[in-house]
Design an enzyme around this catalytic site. Sequence first.
Site, PDB file in Angstrom:
ATOM      1  N   SER A 180       0.824  -1.200   0.000  1.00 12.48           N
ATOM      2  CA  SER A 180       0.000   0.000   0.000  1.00 12.48           C
ATOM      3  C   SER A 180       0.870   1.267   0.000  1.00 12.48           C
ATOM      4  O   SER A 180       1.704   1.441  -0.886  1.00 12.48           O
ATOM      5  CB  SER A 180      -0.964  -0.050   1.192  1.00 12.48           C
ATOM      6  OG  SER A 180      -1.963   0.925   1.096  1.00 12.48           O
TER       7      SER A 180
ATOM      8  N   ASP B  22      -9.663  -3.529  -5.806  1.00 15.92           N
ATOM      9  CA  ASP B  22      -9.011  -2.730  -4.770  1.00 15.92           C
ATOM     10  C   ASP B  22      -9.577  -1.317  -4.782  1.00 15.92           C
ATOM     11  O   ASP B  22      -9.355  -0.559  -5.731  1.00 15.92           O
ATOM     12  CB  ASP B  22      -7.504  -2.710  -5.022  1.00 15.92           C
ATOM     13  CG  ASP B  22      -6.710  -2.100  -3.880  1.00 15.92           C
ATOM     14  OD1 ASP B  22      -7.325  -1.393  -3.044  1.00 15.92           O
ATOM     15  OD2 ASP B  22      -5.489  -2.295  -3.824  1.00 15.92           O
TER      16      ASP B  22
ATOM     17  N   HIS C 143      -7.194  -5.810  -0.428  1.00 12.91           N
ATOM     18  CA  HIS C 143      -6.092  -4.862  -0.227  1.00 12.91           C
ATOM     19  C   HIS C 143      -5.352  -5.185   1.067  1.00 12.91           C
ATOM     20  O   HIS C 143      -4.118  -5.233   1.092  1.00 12.91           O
ATOM     21  CB  HIS C 143      -6.642  -3.434  -0.191  1.00 12.91           C
ATOM     22  CG  HIS C 143      -5.594  -2.369  -0.063  1.00 12.91           C
ATOM     23  ND1 HIS C 143      -4.948  -1.833  -1.158  1.00 12.91           N
ATOM     24  CD2 HIS C 143      -5.073  -1.756   1.026  1.00 12.91           C
ATOM     25  CE1 HIS C 143      -4.074  -0.930  -0.747  1.00 12.91           C
ATOM     26  NE2 HIS C 143      -4.122  -0.862   0.572  1.00 12.91           N
TER      27      HIS C 143
END
Length: 314
Positions: free
Chosen positions: A127, A261, A290
Amino acid sequence: MDGTPTDPRDDPHSEFLYCCGAATELLTFGSLGQKVLLLLIPGNPGVVGFYRTFMQTLHSLLGYRYPVWAVSHAGHCDPPASMDMVEDSSSAADKDVFGLNGQIEHKLAFLRERVPRETSLVLVGHSIGCYIILEMMKRDPELKVLKAVMLFPTIERMAQTAQGKVMTPVLCHMRYVAYLPLFLLSLLPDAFKAGLVRLVLGRIRSLDHSVVQPAVGLLSGDCAANAMYMGGQEMRKVLERDNKTIKEHLNKLIFYYGATDHWCPVEYYHDMKRDFPHGDFRLCENGFRHAFVLDAGWEVAQMVFEWIRGDLRT
């Protein structure tokens, strides 16, 4: 998968330290005996305990030959009672160590202080950790990066994503409203908080129960507030993709995008493939979320092992 250790080498070591004057947790599988280190840069919240199964699996698949470490974000940990969140509050405020730029400098400082300069690095980002890795490679071009694996990368236009549109007003304008309930939650017994975490995550059929205790730590003290503060800066600062840095290091980068996502839509994947036709861009075909650490740390570690094993000559 609970990731129950079957070999003593699967036991992690956790250490709390000050880096850039802020409390930091270092989670390690293996010591720096080799000249190669796999270093994980987490998402937000940057709680390293969430990645325990992923790291343990990767360490095992690599035959315990290479250390696998993760460094938390500054202030994204629940330090022991003997340790304050910051060494010097005025210095931490001046450096904005809990902000996005401060977190990037925090990772570079960690490498300078704890990892010999000649060590070759395999960086794994998740991320916002992917954005941090690109910035690290840009700010310190002498880093010996063998490969950088970007999992569910949030490296551009975060506020424009489906999740970003929901979270931007919360993180940027309503953050302080959440501080009181967070403070009240922190006063509850850990057993109650653990039960609350299990209740919230109960809908996840294959939940990795090793994430429960780190989540309890997230609800303690200032950890969650620091994560929200960093998140607000992400919405404001993660805008245009850093094409220059990506192009410069393209042969070292692997990007893995989620098919559903909400932080990084599939169109971003297609844009990358169009703009960098010779890059290594992969789209998830397994339905991973995610926050893959909640139920797919083992599976994602297996994929990453296959991607990097050639670079490590295992």
